[in-house]
Design a protein around this motif. Structure first.
Motif, short mmCIF file in Angstrom:
data_model
loop_
_atom_site.label_atom_id
_atom_site.label_comp_id
_atom_site.label_asym_id
_atom_site.label_seq_id
_atom_site.Cartn_x
_atom_site.Cartn_y
_atom_site.Cartn_z
N VAL A 49 0.87 -1.18 0.00
CA VAL A 49 0.00 0.00 0.00
C VAL A 49 0.90 1.23 0.00
O VAL A 49 1.83 1.34 0.80
N ALA A 50 0.66 2.12 -0.94
CA ALA A 50 1.37 3.40 -1.01
C ALA A 50 0.43 4.47 -0.46
O ALA A 50 -0.77 4.45 -0.74
N HIS A 51 0.96 5.41 0.31
CA HIS A 51 0.07 6.35 0.99
C HIS A 51 0.67 7.74 1.03
O HIS A 51 1.90 7.92 1.04
N ALA A 52 -0.22 8.73 1.01
CA ALA A 52 0.19 10.13 1.05
C ALA A 52 -1.01 10.98 1.42
O ALA A 52 -2.17 10.56 1.25
N SER A 53 -0.76 12.18 1.91
CA SER A 53 -1.84 13.15 2.09
C SER A 53 -2.44 13.43 0.72
O SER A 53 -1.72 13.78 -0.22
N LEU A 54 -3.75 13.28 0.59
CA LEU A 54 -4.38 13.49 -0.71
C LEU A 54 -4.16 14.91 -1.20
O LEU A 54 -3.81 15.12 -2.38
N GLU A 55 -4.32 15.90 -0.33
CA GLU A 55 -4.19 17.29 -0.75
C GLU A 55 -2.76 17.58 -1.19
O GLU A 55 -2.54 18.21 -2.24
#
Length: 272
Positions: free
Chosen positions: A244-250
């Motif tokens: 799973v790759a993740h980041a703040s959407l904004e």
């Protein structure tokens, strides 16, 4: 979003060949003489149905559609509707996804991202026998860019205030044999129009688990959600692991619009 609560010991869906036989394309893709791969699940609006498009190893590699009631899915009653083969026999198609909202009152199915974004619109998703979607894909080489060879769409698009966020996978001729993931922002009202495109891959095989396995060097996203303001992109790593790759959407969207590489941290899913 980072832990597996449960993993069932049996398959929840099986594509049974209606009419096909051995085909070299399905065999080379990993489907052998039959089966299903690369499922994309989506809920359209507030409907009580989950739709699933997938690649069916049925007379080649064809796109198929099935669906299930949300209540049945949650309670593990695997009452899938009979599959519908969307693409014509004798042709190779993969990576078709359904938009999670109707566009201008119609269901929208994205069928190709190369040589251009191709979308077909429908009043409903009930297809008569022999009613096919005709789509064109051409792996033309794009010059002076990392995604020389675009393979196809990843998860169903995510609606944002800036446009439809579409993840896709592609290859770089200067780094052969590796799948990498890019991102596009598509116009909300006319998603065949690309507003922004990542100037470099947002995800590429760097970790050991992405480079050791059945298909080393392959990262391939097929699911994405937004949870508590964070974009979670689920992907296969070397066909042996789920990451799973993740980041703040904004922050991700702002970087994409500015033309810089978004920060997209990765980790493997772990059992709780």
């Amino acid at each position: 979003g980072f832990c597996l609560e449960e993993r069932l010991p049996y398959p929840v869906y099986e594509h049974r060949i209606k009419q096909g036989s051995f085909n070299i394309y399905s065999y080379a893709s990993g489907g052998s003489w039959g089966g299903a791969e690369d499922p994309r699940l989506v809920r359209v609006g507030e409907e009580d149905v989950i739709y699933m498009t997938y690649t069916a190893c049925d007379e080649g590699l064809r796109m198929a559609l099935t669906s299930i009631k949300i209540d049945d899915f949650i309670n593990k009653r695997w009452k899938w509707n009979p599959p519908i083969l969307l693409s014509p026999p004798g042709e190779v198609h993969k990576n078709w996804v359904i938009f999670p909202e109707k566009i201008n009152g119609k269901y929208a199915i994205l069928t190709s991202v190369c040589p251009e974004i191709s979308i077909t619109y429908f009043n409903n998703l009930k297809f008569a026998d022999g009613q096919y979607i005709y789509s064109y894909y051409d792996n033309i080489t794009r010059n002076k860019c990392w995604d020389n060879w675009i393979r196809g769409a990843g998860p169903p698009p995510i609606k944002t205030g800036y446009g439809w966020l579409l993840l896709y996978h592609a290859m770089d001729n200067s780094d052969p044999g590796k799948y990498k993931v890019g991102a596009m922002l598509l116009d909300l009202d006319n998603p065949t129009k690309i507003l922004h495109r990542s100037q470099e891959p947002i995800l590429e095989p760097e970790e050991f688990y992405e480079n050791q396995g059945f298909k080393a060097g392959v990262v391939y996203a097929t699911g994405a959600v937004v949870k508590n303001g964070e974009l979670l992109g689920y992907y296969g790593a070397s066909d042996n692991y789920i990451g799973v790759a993740h980041a703040s959407l904004e922050e991700f969207l702002e970087a994409l619009i500015r033309g810089v590489k978004p920060k997209f941290g990765t980790k493997t899913l772990r059992k709780k």
